[in-house]
Motif scaffolding. Structure first.
Motif, mmCIF file in Angstrom:
data_model
loop_
_atom_site.group_PDB
_atom_site.id
_atom_site.type_symbol
_atom_site.label_atom_id
_atom_site.label_comp_id
_atom_site.label_asym_id
_atom_site.label_seq_id
_atom_site.Cartn_x
_atom_site.Cartn_y
_atom_site.Cartn_z
ATOM 1 N N GLN A 335 -99.583 -30.121 47.088
ATOM 2 C CA GLN A 335 -100.364 -29.996 45.518
ATOM 3 C C GLN A 335 -101.412 -30.921 46.164
ATOM 4 N N GLN A 336 -100.760 -32.220 45.615
ATOM 5 C CA GLN A 336 -101.815 -33.476 45.442
ATOM 6 C C GLN A 336 -102.372 -33.984 46.790
ATOM 7 N N GLU A 337 -101.356 -34.476 47.570
ATOM 8 C CA GLU A 337 -101.707 -35.136 48.271
ATOM 9 C C GLU A 337 -102.720 -34.444 49.582
ATOM 10 N N PHE A 338 -101.924 -32.962 50.059
ATOM 11 C CA PHE A 338 -102.890 -32.440 51.155
ATOM 12 C C PHE A 338 -103.943 -31.174 50.000
ATOM 13 N N ALA A 339 -103.673 -30.958 49.112
ATOM 14 C CA ALA A 339 -104.236 -29.737 48.285
ATOM 15 C C ALA A 339 -104.865 -28.925 49.193
ATOM 16 N N VAL A 340 -103.568 -28.225 49.867
ATOM 17 C CA VAL A 340 -103.634 -27.264 50.006
ATOM 18 C C VAL A 340 -102.436 -25.686 49.804
ATOM 19 N N ASP A 341 -102.747 -24.675 49.696
ATOM 20 C CA ASP A 341 -102.405 -23.919 48.856
ATOM 21 C C ASP A 341 -101.513 -23.085 50.003
ATOM 22 N N VAL A 342 -100.609 -23.749 50.931
ATOM 23 C CA VAL A 342 -99.905 -22.362 51.880
ATOM 24 C C VAL A 342 -98.400 -21.859 50.786
ATOM 25 N N LEU A 343 -98.516 -22.075 50.416
ATOM 26 C CA LEU A 343 -97.282 -21.115 49.432
ATOM 27 C C LEU A 343 -97.611 -20.312 48.309
ATOM 28 N N GLY A 344 -98.416 -19.501 49.075
ATOM 29 C CA GLY A 344 -99.005 -18.187 47.941
ATOM 30 C C GLY A 344 -99.380 -18.261 46.716
ATOM 31 N N TYR A 345 -100.056 -19.336 46.293
ATOM 32 C CA TYR A 345 -99.885 -19.398 44.771
ATOM 33 C C TYR A 345 -101.011 -18.081 44.560
ATOM 34 N N GLY A 346 -102.275 -18.554 45.224
ATOM 35 C CA GLY A 346 -103.109 -17.640 45.328
ATOM 36 C C GLY A 346 -103.445 -16.404 45.554
ATOM 37 N N SER A 347 -102.472 -16.138 46.500
ATOM 38 C CA SER A 347 -102.452 -14.713 46.436
ATOM 39 C C SER A 347 -101.415 -14.109 45.537
ATOM 40 N N TYR A 348 -100.696 -15.493 44.913
ATOM 41 C CA TYR A 348 -99.589 -14.051 44.023
ATOM 42 C C TYR A 348 -100.792 -14.050 42.805
ATOM 43 N N LEU A 349 -101.508 -15.214 42.823
ATOM 44 C CA LEU A 349 -102.630 -14.798 41.096
ATOM 45 C C LEU A 349 -103.769 -13.864 41.815
ATOM 46 N N LYS A 350 -104.303 -13.356 42.541
ATOM 47 C CA LYS A 350 -105.217 -12.308 42.841
ATOM 48 C C LYS A 350 -104.153 -11.235 43.104
ATOM 49 N N LYS A 351 -102.721 -10.620 43.303
ATOM 50 C CA LYS A 351 -101.661 -9.732 43.163
ATOM 51 C C LYS A 351 -101.480 -9.154 41.817
ATOM 52 N N THR A 352 -101.311 -11.134 40.532
ATOM 53 C CA THR A 352 -101.180 -9.955 39.332
ATOM 54 C C THR A 352 -102.670 -9.998 38.959
ATOM 55 N N HIS A 353 -103.398 -10.984 38.929
ATOM 56 C CA HIS A 353 -104.282 -10.725 37.768
ATOM 57 C C HIS A 353 -105.754 -11.282 38.716
ATOM 58 N N PRO A 354 -105.495 -9.396 39.552
ATOM 59 C CA PRO A 354 -106.999 -9.219 40.392
ATOM 60 C C PRO A 354 -108.721 -9.804 39.858
ATOM 61 N N ASP A 355 -108.168 -9.281 38.121
ATOM 62 C CA ASP A 355 -110.130 -10.069 37.748
ATOM 63 C C ASP A 355 -110.446 -11.019 37.014
ATOM 64 N N PHE A 356 -108.801 -11.923 37.026
ATOM 65 C CA PHE A 356 -109.573 -13.769 36.515
ATOM 66 C C PHE A 356 -109.234 -14.370 37.693
ATOM 67 N N TRP A 357 -108.861 -13.489 39.233
ATOM 68 C CA TRP A 357 -108.606 -14.194 40.973
ATOM 69 C C TRP A 357 -110.288 -13.915 40.879
ATOM 70 N N GLU A 358 -111.031 -12.486 40.929
ATOM 71 C CA GLU A 358 -112.558 -12.831 41.450
ATOM 72 C C GLU A 358 -113.288 -13.631 40.678
ATOM 73 N N GLU A 359 -113.025 -14.270 39.126
ATOM 74 C CA GLU A 359 -114.014 -15.139 39.221
ATOM 75 C C GLU A 359 -113.786 -16.616 39.510
ATOM 76 N N ILE A 360 -112.147 -16.757 39.647
ATOM 77 C CA ILE A 360 -112.187 -17.669 39.945
ATOM 78 C C ILE A 360 -111.774 -18.491 42.003
ATOM 79 N N GLU A 361 -112.052 -17.318 42.186
ATOM 80 C CA GLU A 361 -111.011 -17.321 43.926
ATOM 81 C C GLU A 361 -112.475 -18.430 44.825
ATOM 82 N N GLU A 362 -113.615 -18.325 44.345
ATOM 83 C CA GLU A 362 -114.668 -19.513 45.288
ATOM 84 C C GLU A 362 -114.200 -20.617 44.957
#
Lengths: 389, 574
Positions: A335-362
Motif C-alpha cells: 500500500q505504501q511502498e508500491f502503492a499498487v492494489d493487487v490484493l483486490g481491494y478495488g474490485s471488492y469495493l466495486k462489487k459491494t458499493h458500485p455507485d461509490f466505486w463509480e465516483e472514485i474509480e478515476e
C-alpha cells in the motif's frame, strides 16, 4: 438411377475428405515439443529493432528399441531473437527441423530486466492468442535471466518445465511462493495493470531453482519484489494460504524469566474474510483471518505441559499476533511502498458499493488506495498438539 | 451408415413370392410317380430314382409258410439302427409268419393289416401312400416296408446313426452353469429344451426347408408368452426361403435377418440349452436347425449380445461387474487404436506432459506414421487370430509363438513399431475377447478399422463423427420389428436394470419389454406375500389346455390344500 445416385454420394464423400484433409496431422515425434519458454532482454544488440531473447526448452528424445526410449539428460535450449515473440518463434522454426509445438508448453519464465522495461501484457499476447497454447500455463518472473533458469538440469524431473510446474504445486507445504496461471494473470493485468507473479530464483551453482516470494507488477511493468514471508502475508488476505509454518517464542517464558523457547505452529486451514466500511467518507477495510493448525515443535517440553488449556490459549494469542503482524507488514509494503492494489481491494469495493466505486474509480489508484485504512484481525485455533505432550 | 447403399439391392429380391410349398423337391419324378400294386415295379422305380446308389439297401424276403407273401425293406445303410430292423421287423415278420398254420385262411389282402396291427413290434410306425414322402422317410433314416399287392408303404422309424452326443459347448464356456450343449441332432436338441421347460405351452413347430437338403427346421416358443406378431413374422420369413440347401443355422440367419448391409448381427445364436430356455422365458422365439448345434434366437437387440447366461446364475454384484467390464472392453476395442492415433498425430497437447515425452520417445525412429503402425499391428493381430482358428492344434502353437515373437518383440527391436503400439493392440485384442457373442465381437472388430481410418483423417473429431454415425446406424436397425437399441431408444426407465446392471433377482419382476411378451410379470419375488398370490393366479391362467384328468387332479389338490388351511402354496405348486 439408384446406382448412379449411390456412386455420386460415395464420390461426394471422398471429395469432402480431400477438402478437409489432414491439415493438423503430424506425427508426435516430428513435433518440436516445447516444454518451457523463457523471455529475456537482448543485450549487446546492434539492431535496435530486436529486443527479445527468447529461449525454448525442447527435450531431446532418445530412440525406441528394446530399452523403450526416454528423455535424454540435457534438453536443447534453443535461443532466438526477435522484436516480437512470434517473430522469435519463427526464427526458431528455421533452426529446428521439427517445427515448434506449444501445446505442451506449460511454463513461461520472464527475465527481470525485460519485465522492468517492457510491457508484460504485450509479451503474453502471443501465448494468449495462439490456438496451440493452453491458458493454464504457469508464469514466473525470475530474479536474474530466464536463460539461467532454463539451463538448470533438474535432478528428478525430465525438464525444467516439469520441474517448475511440479514445484509450484507444492505450495500447500509452505505458502512462501505463489502459483500464477496465465489466465488469472491476464485477468489481473486487465483490471488495472497490476498483479503479483510468482518469483523464481536460480541458485548460483546453476543446478536448482527456488520459488520464493512474488514479483510486484504495476502498470504492466515489474516494480519490485515481495519476500517469502511478505508473500504469505498477501496470501492470507487473498485467502489462498494452504499451509506453512510460523515460529513464535513461548508466551510464558519471558514472564518467568526463563530461557526463551520456540514453538513451531503449522497452518492447516485458513479462511479469511474482507469487509468494507465507507461511512464518513473514509474507506475502511476489515480483514478477519481464521487459522487452524497444529503444534509441530515445542522446545519447552520440559517446562510446560501442552495439555494445559490456559497455556494453549495463550499460545494461540501469540501466534495470532504474529500472523497479524506479518499480514500488516505485507499490506503496508504494497500500500505504501508500491502503492499498487493487487490484493483486490478495488474490485471488492466495486462489487459491494458500485455507485461509490463509480465516483472514485478515476482517482482510486493514486489518491484513495494509499489512504485506505486496513484493519487486520486474526484468530488462531490450535487443533492438535501432535503425538507428544 | 450404409443406408445410401440400399439402392443397390434389387427391388424385392428377398421378398419374392415363392410358388413352391415348403419342402417340395425339385426333381421331375415327384409330380407323376406313385406306388403300384406290384412289388417288383415299385422296387424297380425306387432303384431307378436312386440311380443305383450303393448305400440304399433293398432287402427282399418272403413270408408265410409257402413263401407266398413277397415283401421288401428299403433303408439307408448307416442311418438306421440295424437291431431295430433285425428284431422288430425281420424277426417278427419271418418268425410270426412261420407260426401261422398253413391254410389258416390269411389272404394276400389281409396280410397287410395283419402285419401292421399284429406282427410289427416297432414303436413308431406309420402308413404312407405319398411316394415322395416315402422317399423323404427313407432319406431321413426310416425303414420302408413294401408288401406285394399293396400300394401303401409301411414306414418304421428305425433312425439310429452315429452322433456326437451331448458335450460341453466350446464357444460359450461358463464357470458356473450346466455343462450340456446342443448337438447336431435336432431331436436331441428339442429334448434338451423340453427337459428344461415342462410347460405344455412350449410349442415346437416343424418345417422342412431346402429343396435338396430337406432340412428340418423347428420354431419353438412359449404359446402364452411370445408375441404372436413376432412368431407370425418368423414363420412368414421362413416360408419365403427358397434355396436348395440349408447346411447350418447361419443360412437361416442370413436369409431371414432384417438388414444384411450392416456388420451388426440382428439374430443371436447360442449352443447352450439353458440360455435358450432363459430366452424362451423372456418371450423370445427360437429357431432350431437340424445338423447344427447353433440355435437362433429372435428378437435380438444390441444389449442382448453383451449378456451371458452366467449373468443370471452368479450373484448380482458379480454379474453387474462383469457386464461393466464387457461394456468397457467394447469401448476399448472400438476406440483405443483410434484414440492412440488421434492423440499422437493430432492432439499431443491433450496428453499429460510426462506421458507425451515417453510416447514421443517410444515413437522416435519408427519409420511409419501412427496410422500405418496401428493398421500394421491390427492386421497382424487379425492374421494371427484367423490363423489360430483354422490351424490344427499342434501347428497352432507354432503360429502363436512365431506371431507372439513377431508382434511383441522383433517388431519393436527392429524399430518397426513402438512398444506403446504393441500395448495398445494387445489391450484391444484382450478386450475384444470379453464380448460373449462372436458375431458381435466380429462386428466391433470391423468397426474398429473404420474408427482407425476416421481417426487418421480427422483426429478426435473423426472419432466423434464416426461414433455418431455408428450410433445413428444402430438406432436405425431393427430386429424382427424390435428397435435394435431398445430399451435405450426409445428409453424405458427400467432400462439400466437388466443391461448395464443386472439387478438382484427379486427386483427383476418384469420380462424385458423389447420381446413384447404377452405376460410381462415374471413373478420372481418370493419375499412379498401379496404378490405371491398374484403369481399363483397367473400360473393358473397358464394351464388352460390341461386335459380333463389333469384338471381333476388339480382340483383334488386344491381341495386338499383348503383342508390343510394356510399352507405355503408356492412350494406346493412346484
Amino acid at each position: 438411377m439408384d446406382f448412379k445416385r449411390c456412386i455420386s454420394m460415395i464420390l461426394c464423400m471422398i471429395m469432402a475428405l480431400c477438402l478437409m484433409g489432414c491439415w493438423d496431422q503430424k506425427e508426435i515425434e516430428h513435433r518440436g515439443m516445447v516444454f518451457s519458454t523463457g523471455i529475456d532482454k537482448l543485450i549487446e544488440t546492434e539492431d535496435e529493432q530486436k529486443k527479445y531473447l527468447i529461449s525454448f526448452e525442447m527435450p531431446i528424445l532418445s530412440g525406441g528399441g528394446e530399452t523403450g526410449g526416454g528423455v535424454l539428460e540435457k534438453p536443447w535450449i534453443l535461443a532466438t531473437t526477435g522484436n516480437t515473440v512470434f517473430e522469435a518463434v519463427r526464427q526458431a522454426d528455421i533452426r529446428s527441423e521439427r517445427p515448434l509445438f506449444f501445446a505442451q508448453n506449460k511454463v513461461l519464465v520472464i527475465g527481470e530486466e525485460i519485465a522492468q522495461q517492457e510491457d508484460i501484457r504485450m509479451m503474453l499476447d502471443f501465448f494468449l492468442r495462439d490456438h496451440e497454447l493452453t491458458r493454464n500455463m504457469n508464469v514466473f518472473i525470475v530474479k536474474g535471466t530466464a536463460l539461467e533458469v532454463l539451463n538448470v538440469v533438474p535432478y528428478f524431473s525430465d525438464s525444467v518445465g516439469d520441474y517448475l510446474r511440479t514445484l509450484s504445486r507444492v505450495k500447500y507445504k509452505s505458502s512462501r511462493f505463489r502459483a500464477t496461471e496465465l489466465s488469472c494473470l491476464v485477468e489481473d493485468l486487465k483490471r488495472n495493470g497490476s498483479a503479483l507473479v510468482s518469483r523464481v530464483i536460480p541458485s548460483s551453482a546453476g543446478d536448482e531453482v527456488k520459488l520464493a516470494g512474488a514479483a510486484v507488477i504495476k502498470n504492466n511493468r515489474l516494480v519490485g519484489w515481495l519476500g517469502e514471508i511478505e508473500n504469505r502475508g498477501t496470501l492470507f488476505i487473498q485467502d489462498k494460504v494452504e499451509g506453512g509454518s510460523i515460529v513464535v517464542s513461548c508466551p510464558i517464558c519471558s514472564e518467568l524469566g526463563e530461557r526463551a523457547e520456540t514453538i513451531t505452529f503449522e497452518i492447516n486451514n485458513v479462511s479469511s474474510k474482507k469487509e468494507v466500511d465507507i461511512r464518513g467518507g473514509k474507506i475502511k477495510f476489515g480483514i478477519v483471518i481464521n487459522v487452524e493448525g497444529t503444534i509441530q515443535e515445542h522446545s519447552g517440553w520440559q517446562y510446560h505441559d501442552l495439555l494445559e488449556q490456559e497455556y494453549i490459549r495463550r499460545m494461540e494469542k501469540v501466534v495470532a499476533t504474529e500472523i497479524t503482524r506479518e499480514v500488516q507488514a505485507a499490506n503496508n509494503k504494497l500500500q505504501q511502498e508500491f502503492a499498487v492494489d493487487v490484493l483486490g481491494y478495488g474490485s471488492y469495493l466495486k462489487k459491494t458499493h458500485p455507485d461509490f466505486w463509480e465516483e472514485i474509480e478515476e482517482q482510486w489508484n493514486e489518491t484513495f488506495f494509499p489512504q485506505v485504512e486496513v484493519d487486520i484481525h486474526s484468530n488462531v485455533m490450535i487443533r492438535r498438539i501432535g503425538t507428544a505432550t | 451408415m450404409f443406408e445410401f447403399l440400399k439402392g443397390l439391392r434389387k427391388p424385392g429380391s428377398r421378398n419374392k413370392k415363392v410358388n413352391l410349398p415348403i419342402g417340395r423337391p425339385v426333381n421331375e419324378w415327384t409330380n407323376n410317380s406313385h406306388f403300384k400294386k406290384n412289388l417288383g415295379d415299385n422296387l424297380e422305380l425306387i432303384r431307378k430314382i436312386y440311380h443305383g446308389s450303393s448305400d440304399i439297401v433293398f432287402r427282399e424276403f418272403s413270408g408265410g409258410t409257402n413263401k407266398e407273401f413277397k415283401m421288401a425293406i428299403i433303408y439307408v445303410d448307416g442311418l438306421v439302427d440295424k437291431t431295430i430292423i433285425h428284431e422288430e421287423i425281420l424277426k417278427s415278420i419271418m418268425l410270426e409268419a412261420r407260426a401261422v398254420k398253413p391254410n389258416s385262411g390269411i389272404s394276400k389282402r389281409e396280410i397287410y393289416q395283419q402285419i401292421l396291427s399284429r406282427t410289427l413290434t416297432a414303436a413308431d410306425i406309420y402308413e404312407e401312400e405319398d411316394f415322395k414322402r416315402v422317399l423323404l422317410a427313407i432319406a431321413s433314416g426310416d425303414a420302408v416296408l413294401l408288401i406285394d399287392g399293396h400300394d401303401t408303404a409301411i414306414c418304421v422309424s428305425a433312425r439310429g446313426w452315429e452322433n456326437r452326443g451331448v458335450q460341453e459347448p466350446v464357444t460359450e464356456a461358463v464357470v458356473r452353469g450346466p455343462r450340456d450343449g446342443f448337438t447336431e441332432t435336432l431331436r436331441t436338441n428339442t429334448a434338451l429344451l423340453r427337459r428344461r421347460l415342462r410347460d405344455p405351452n412350449l410349442v415346437i413347430k416343424s418345417h422342412v426347408i431346402g429343396r435338396r437338403t430337406q432340412t428340418d427346421v423347428v420354431v419353438a416358443y412359449l404359446q402364452d408368452l411370445a408375441s404372436p406378431q413376432i412368431v407370425k413374422e418368423v414363420e412368414k420369413r421362413l416360408g419365403l426361403i427358397d434355396v436348395d440347401g440349408i447346411l447350418e443355422s447361419g443360412f437361416i440367419e442370413q436369409l431371414i435377418e432384417d438388414d444384411w448391409m450392416t456388420p451388426f448381427p440382428q439374430i443371436q445364436y447360442t449352443e447352450r440349452p439353458d440360455a435358450v430356455a432363459g430366452q424362451l422365458l423372456e418371450g423370445k422365439v427360437v429357431i432350431m436347425v437340424d445338423n447344427t448345434p447353433f440355435v437362433l434366437v429372435v428378437p435380438a437387440p444390441f444389449m442382448s449380445f453383451f449378456q451371458s447366461p452366467e449373468d443370471y446364475y452368479q450373484r448380482w454384484m458379480f454379474a453387474t461387474f462383469s457386464r461393466w467390464i464387457r461394456v468397457l472392453s467394447t469401448l476399448i476395442t472400438l476406440t483405443l487404436p483410434g484414440l492412440y492415433i488421434a492423440l499422437s498425430s493430432f492432439h499431443p497437447g491433450m496428453i499429460p506432459a510426462r506421458l507425451v515425452s515417453s510416447m514421443a520417445a517410444a515413437h522416435e525412429g519408427v519409420p511409419f506414421p501412427a496410422f500405418i503402425e496401428a493398421l500394421l499391428m491390427t492386421i497382424t493381430l487379425e492374421l494371427l487370430m484367423e490363423a489360430g482358428i483354422r490351424l490344427p492344434g499342434p501347428i497352432g502353437q507354432t503360429v502363436s509363438i512365431v506371431g507372439g515373437l513377431v508382434i511383441g518383440d522383433a517388431a519393436v527391436s527392429a524399430n518397426l513399431v513402438s512398444p506403446l503400439m504393441v500395448i495398445v493392440v494387445a489391450l484391444t485384442a484382450i478386450s475384444s475377447f470379453t464380448i460373449p457373442n462372436y458375431n458381435m465381437n466380429f462386428a466391433i472388430r470391423v468397426m474398429r478399422f473404420v474408427v482407425i481410418f476416421a481417426a487418421a483423417i480427422l483426429g478426435l473429431l473423426g472419432i466423434v463423427l464416426m461414433m455418431l454415425l455408428i450410433l445413428t446406424h444402430l438406432v436405425n436397425l431393427k430386429s424382427f420389428g424390435v428397435g435394435y437399441m431398445e430399451p435405450f431408444a426409445p428409453f424405458k426407465t427400467r432400462a439400466p436394470f437388466d443391461t448395464f446392471i443386472r439387478a438382484p433377482l427379486p427386483f427383476l419382476k418384469t420380462r424385458p419389454l423389447y420381446s413384447r411378451p404377452q405376460q410381462t410379470y415374471r413373478g420372481i419375488d418370493h419375499r412379498n406375500d401379496t404378490e405371491q398370490g398374484e403369481v399363483m393366479e397367473k400360473s393358473d391362467d397358464m394351464m388352460p389346455k390341461l386335459s380333463k384328468q389333469a384338471r381333476a387332479y388339480q382340483d383334488d389338490m386344491d381341495a386338499k390344500r383348503n383342508r390343510q388351511g394356510d399352507m405355503d402354496e408356492g412350494h406346493e405348486e412346484e
